[in-house]
Design a protein around this motif. Structure first.
Motif: not given
Length: 194
Positions: A84-97
């Motif tokens: 997204g924009n500068d307010d949200v950036g970028s990334g990733r979430m992964t369910v581990t348990a």
């Protein structure tokens, strides 16, 4: 004169370095809400990343944010990536348990504006006729993270977003709890006079 300025500047740098090194090496942010809905209805809102849009506080900061879902939602390995924009950036979430109707653990990896990782997730438990939900995030502070802590309180900064998100999650879950279930709708229609 230049020597005194150099010594003074050196002393300021040493003090700053000491202050940074004295900052905590770990952090934990946690907020709770009580929801007038059964545990399974509340847990349903957090176990499937596709349901996060209506309550995720950062989604409101960038309505044009691009999201991608992977894996089987509601299961270990499910993913949610955003850009997204500068307010949200970028990334990733992964369910581990995941422990259905009790707890979901998520690895949170930020890519931009700065790379970092954190443990994130939710716990839910019955509280009489209601459900107590806890949203948590924990991680470690490297040198840059400790420096950041000198100027920003992570708990205050992230905690406000968690509070907004939980307030919206409460609204969404309570509406879902009141909505008629498909079987209920069929029963009502079957009983209606012809």
């Amino acid at each position: 004169m230049a020597i005194r300025v150099g010594i003074g500047l050196g002393a300021v740098i040493v003090v700053l370095l000491v202050l940074i090194l004295l900052q905590p090496s770990t952090y934990r942010v946690e907020r709770h809400a009580t929801v007038a809905a059964p545990v399974d209805v509340v847990f349903d809102q957090v176990e499937d990343f596709r349901k996060w849009g209506p309550w995720l506080p950062w989604a409101k900061l960038d309505p044009q944010m691009k999201t991608t879902f992977g894996g089987t939602q509601g299961a270990v390995g499910a993913t949610y990536a955003w850009e997204g924009n500068d307010d949200v950036g970028s990334g990733r979430m992964t369910v581990t348990a995941i422990k259905p109707n009790e707890r979901i653990d998520i690895e949170l990896a930020f890519i931009e504006p700065f790379a970092s990782k954190a443990d994130n997730g939710f716990t839910v438990e019955a509280a009489g006729q209601e459900t107590k939900i806890t949203w948590f995030m924990a991680g470690t502070n490297d040198f840059m993270g400790k420096a950041f802590c000198l100027f920003m309180d992570m708990d205050a900064m992230i905690g406000k977003d968690f509070e907004k998100g939980l307030a919206d999650l409460k609204r969404v879950a309570e509406e879902a709890a009141k909505a008629p279930k498909p079987a209920d709708a069929g029963t009502v229609n079957a009983a209606a006079p012809q």
